[in-house]
Design an enzyme around this catalytic site. Sequence first.
Site, short mmCIF file in Angstrom:
data_model
loop_
_atom_site.label_atom_id
_atom_site.label_comp_id
_atom_site.label_asym_id
_atom_site.label_seq_id
_atom_site.Cartn_x
_atom_site.Cartn_y
_atom_site.Cartn_z
N ASP A 83 -47.67 20.87 -21.63
CA ASP A 83 -48.17 20.53 -23.00
C ASP A 83 -49.79 20.44 -22.97
O ASP A 83 -50.08 19.26 -22.54
CB ASP A 83 -47.51 19.23 -23.44
CG ASP A 83 -47.88 18.76 -25.21
OD1 ASP A 83 -48.73 19.60 -25.43
OD2 ASP A 83 -47.08 18.02 -25.54
N TYR A 95 -54.89 22.76 -40.11
CA TYR A 95 -55.16 23.81 -39.55
C TYR A 95 -56.69 24.60 -39.76
O TYR A 95 -57.42 24.55 -38.54
CB TYR A 95 -54.07 24.87 -39.69
CG TYR A 95 -54.04 26.01 -39.12
CD1 TYR A 95 -53.63 26.29 -37.77
CD2 TYR A 95 -54.91 27.35 -39.39
CE1 TYR A 95 -53.65 27.58 -36.87
CE2 TYR A 95 -54.94 28.44 -38.68
CZ TYR A 95 -54.25 28.39 -37.36
OH TYR A 95 -54.67 29.48 -36.50
N1 LIG Z 1 -51.02 34.66 -35.89
C1 LIG Z 1 -52.12 34.52 -36.55
O1 LIG Z 1 -52.25 34.96 -37.41
C2 LIG Z 1 -53.44 33.85 -36.05
C3 LIG Z 1 -54.76 33.90 -36.67
C4 LIG Z 1 -55.74 33.25 -36.26
C5 LIG Z 1 -55.72 32.53 -35.12
N2 LIG Z 1 -54.39 32.37 -34.36
C6 LIG Z 1 -54.44 31.30 -33.07
O2 LIG Z 1 -54.12 32.42 -32.16
C7 LIG Z 1 -53.48 31.50 -31.27
C8 LIG Z 1 -52.11 32.03 -30.77
O3 LIG Z 1 -51.34 32.06 -31.81
P1 LIG Z 1 -50.01 33.22 -32.05
O4 LIG Z 1 -50.07 33.96 -33.45
O5 LIG Z 1 -49.97 33.79 -31.07
O6 LIG Z 1 -48.80 32.03 -32.33
P2 LIG Z 1 -47.28 32.16 -31.57
O7 LIG Z 1 -46.78 30.85 -32.36
O8 LIG Z 1 -46.71 33.08 -31.42
O9 LIG Z 1 -47.83 31.41 -30.15
C9 LIG Z 1 -48.25 30.24 -29.81
C10 LIG Z 1 -47.79 29.94 -28.38
O10 LIG Z 1 -48.55 28.55 -28.26
C11 LIG Z 1 -47.36 27.60 -27.44
N3 LIG Z 1 -47.58 26.31 -27.79
C12 LIG Z 1 -47.59 25.63 -28.90
N4 LIG Z 1 -47.95 24.24 -28.74
C13 LIG Z 1 -48.06 24.09 -27.67
C14 LIG Z 1 -48.38 22.86 -26.77
N5 LIG Z 1 -48.65 22.03 -27.22
N6 LIG Z 1 -48.54 23.17 -25.20
C15 LIG Z 1 -48.62 24.39 -24.72
N7 LIG Z 1 -48.15 25.63 -25.56
C16 LIG Z 1 -47.77 25.38 -27.06
C17 LIG Z 1 -46.17 28.07 -28.40
O11 LIG Z 1 -44.96 27.71 -27.43
C18 LIG Z 1 -46.34 29.62 -28.31
O12 LIG Z 1 -46.05 30.32 -27.17
C19 LIG Z 1 -53.27 29.91 -31.83
O13 LIG Z 1 -54.27 29.11 -31.39
C20 LIG Z 1 -53.50 30.45 -33.17
O14 LIG Z 1 -53.92 29.33 -34.13
C21 LIG Z 1 -53.31 32.95 -34.85
#
Ligand SMILES: NC(=O)c1ccc[n+]([C@@H]2O[C@H](COP(=O)([O-])OP(=O)(O)OC[C@H]3O[C@@H](n4cnc5c(N)ncnc54)[C@H](O)[C@@H]3O)[C@@H](O)[C@H]2O)c1
Length: 245
Positions: A64, A157
């Site tokens: 985590d 967020y």
């Molecule tokens: N998807 C979008 O549109 C978007 C846009 C801008 C930024 N982001 C950022 O990109 C990053 C990845 O997002 P994504 O879209 O791949 O999301 P996702 O939900 O597909 O993947 C996120 C991953 O983080 C892991 N995670 C969550 N909490 C955790 C913790 N406490 N410890 C360890 N792992 C943890 C989850 O298990 C998951 O595997 C994030 O930081 C998100 O905020 C995403």
Amino acid sequence: MENALKLDGKRVLITGASRGIGAMAARCVGALGGEVVLVDLLSCAALRDEFNGRGIRAQSFQADVAKRAELEQVAAACGPVAAAVACAGICPFEDWLSDSGWDEIFHQVMDVNLLGPINVARVWLPRLVAQGGGKLVMVGSIAGRMGGTSPIVQPHYVASKGGVHALVYWLAQRYAPKGVRINGVAPGPVETEMTATTPYDTARFPLGRRAKPEEIAWPIAFLCGSGADFMSGAILDVNGGLFVG
Ligand SMILES: NC(=O)c1ccc[n+]([C@@H]2O[C@H](COP(=O)([O-])OP(=O)(O)OC[C@H]3O[C@@H](n4cnc5c(N)ncnc54)[C@H](O)[C@@H]3O)[C@@H](O)[C@H]2O)c1
């Protein structure tokens, strides 16, 4: 001339690596010749086995990011890394005015999205400095740039991602002289599970669509390599032109 985009022999640690952008960043690192250390709350064992089966050295750890002690254990077990990518994040959409449990959700978001990258920095920066340098990449968001792109995005967020960008600036100034380059990526909306049901008016997006995970993952992998050696404190806006500034 050497190809500075290659990551041959470089070990890159990625949080949030079980799926989405983090898993794709691991694939890009592997494609560029690097080794990967996959870290997530969820198991990354299947991805690790897939990599190892293809001759790409990979380790996986369940941890985590909000708990620094768990990351310290990962660091002790995985060995030295050339770069660490703080990608793990959550994006709950509970309304900040109407939801009675919102304060708790606020703290969860801050713990994962902001304390998480701080924990990554606290655990790996001393190690990167001691080994003579390295790279740290933090995944922010267009939400931290201009307040979000969906009507349902919430202030926890947005504030957490603005905090990530500020953290990059703070860290970069202090650690560039010690050999560590710290940069960020601010993606626009991406096709991942995080935003699978989020409403977007893509007709108003300059490219008419969301990003595919690899379109964010390649810039992340670039920031891990020597092609980014003169970059420090930059936030790459990878948003298809949705926000320019
Ligand atoms: N998807 C979008 O549109 C978007 C846009 C801008 C930024 N982001 C950022 O990109 C990053 C990845 O997002 P994504 O879209 O791949 O999301 P996702 O939900 O597909 O993947 C996120 C991953 O983080 C892991 N995670 C969550 N909490 C955790 C913790 N406490 N410890 C360890 N792992 C943890 C989850 O298990 C998951 O595997 C994030 O930081 C998100 O905020 C995403």
